[in-house]
Design a protein around this motif. Structure first.
Motif, mmCIF file in Angstrom:
data_model
loop_
_atom_site.group_PDB
_atom_site.id
_atom_site.type_symbol
_atom_site.label_atom_id
_atom_site.label_comp_id
_atom_site.label_asym_id
_atom_site.label_seq_id
_atom_site.Cartn_x
_atom_site.Cartn_y
_atom_site.Cartn_z
ATOM 1 N N VAL A 5 0.907 -0.912 0.087
ATOM 2 C CA VAL A 5 -0.158 -0.446 0.107
ATOM 3 C C VAL A 5 0.497 0.835 -0.013
ATOM 4 O O VAL A 5 1.583 1.264 0.615
ATOM 5 C CB VAL A 5 -1.038 0.282 1.214
ATOM 6 N N GLU A 6 0.789 2.035 -1.239
ATOM 7 C CA GLU A 6 1.098 2.828 -1.397
ATOM 8 C C GLU A 6 0.502 4.517 -0.683
ATOM 9 O O GLU A 6 -0.473 4.717 -0.397
ATOM 10 C CB GLU A 6 1.982 3.340 -2.597
ATOM 11 N N SER A 7 1.516 5.277 -0.146
ATOM 12 C CA SER A 7 0.937 6.764 0.308
ATOM 13 C C SER A 7 1.659 7.723 0.456
ATOM 14 O O SER A 7 2.703 7.776 -0.429
ATOM 15 C CB SER A 7 0.665 6.729 1.464
ATOM 16 N N GLY A 8 1.113 9.015 -0.018
ATOM 17 C CA GLY A 8 2.038 9.882 0.003
ATOM 18 C C GLY A 8 1.857 10.716 -1.183
ATOM 19 O O GLY A 8 2.475 11.964 -1.629
ATOM 20 N N GLN A 113 -0.005 -0.868 -5.630
ATOM 21 C CA GLN A 113 -1.709 -0.363 -6.711
ATOM 22 C C GLN A 113 -1.082 0.989 -7.643
ATOM 23 O O GLN A 113 -1.342 1.370 -8.416
ATOM 24 C CB GLN A 113 -2.592 0.424 -5.408
ATOM 25 N N GLY A 114 0.146 1.986 -7.498
ATOM 26 C CA GLY A 114 0.434 3.357 -7.757
ATOM 27 C C GLY A 114 0.053 4.577 -7.113
ATOM 28 O O GLY A 114 -1.291 4.648 -6.384
ATOM 29 N N THR A 115 0.845 4.936 -6.801
ATOM 30 C CA THR A 115 0.208 6.778 -6.524
ATOM 31 C C THR A 115 0.607 7.554 -7.777
ATOM 32 O O THR A 115 1.599 7.687 -7.922
ATOM 33 C CB THR A 115 0.919 6.690 -4.964
ATOM 34 N N GLN A 116 -0.241 8.688 -7.806
ATOM 35 C CA GLN A 116 0.163 10.613 -9.052
ATOM 36 C C GLN A 116 0.975 10.632 -8.241
ATOM 37 O O GLN A 116 0.529 11.289 -6.678
ATOM 38 C CB GLN A 116 -0.863 10.121 -9.328
#
Length: 121
Positions: A5-8, A113-116
């Motif tokens: 899980v990505e964030s930021g 899942q990727g983070t923009q």
């Protein structure tokens, strides 16, 4: 099963900074390499940086001196500190982890899942 899980991610002005995080959870015995890739529209996914279990790192040429990858093994988490961001850094950023689910099992690669990340004034 394993989840990353990505964030930021987010919108930042040129010259600004962001710190991405990616936490791995689930059935994990050990994690070898962890890394960050990015993909811009119309382009192939490209490596940004990776870090091995001992803390050794490799950053690709375009981000050297601006980005820093790190990890917290106790938290199964990898970070990407991004400084002096440029519009060409705009992309979806993906983390991955090469890990074993069991002591003698094979190594599998899992993806987040990727983070923009958008760099724009």
């Amino acid at each position: 099963q394993v989840q990353l899980v990505e964030s930021g991610g987010g919108l930042v002005q040129p010259g600004g900074s962001l710190r991405l995080s990616c936490a791995a959870s689930g059935t994990i015995f050990s994690i070898n390499n962890m890394g960050w890739y990015r993909q811009s529209p119309g382009k192939q996914r490209e490596l940004v940086a990776f870090i091995n279990s001992g803390g050794g790192t490799n950053h690709v040429g375009s981000v050297k001196s601006r980005f820093t990858i790190s990890r917290d093994n106790a938290k199964n988490t990898v970070y990407l500190q991004m400084n002096s961001l440029k519009p060409e850094d705009t992309a979806v950023y993906y983390c991955n982890a090469d890990l074993r689910n069991t002591e003698r099992g094979p190594v599998y690669r899992y993806w987040g899942q990727g983070t923009q990340v958008t760099v724009s004034s």
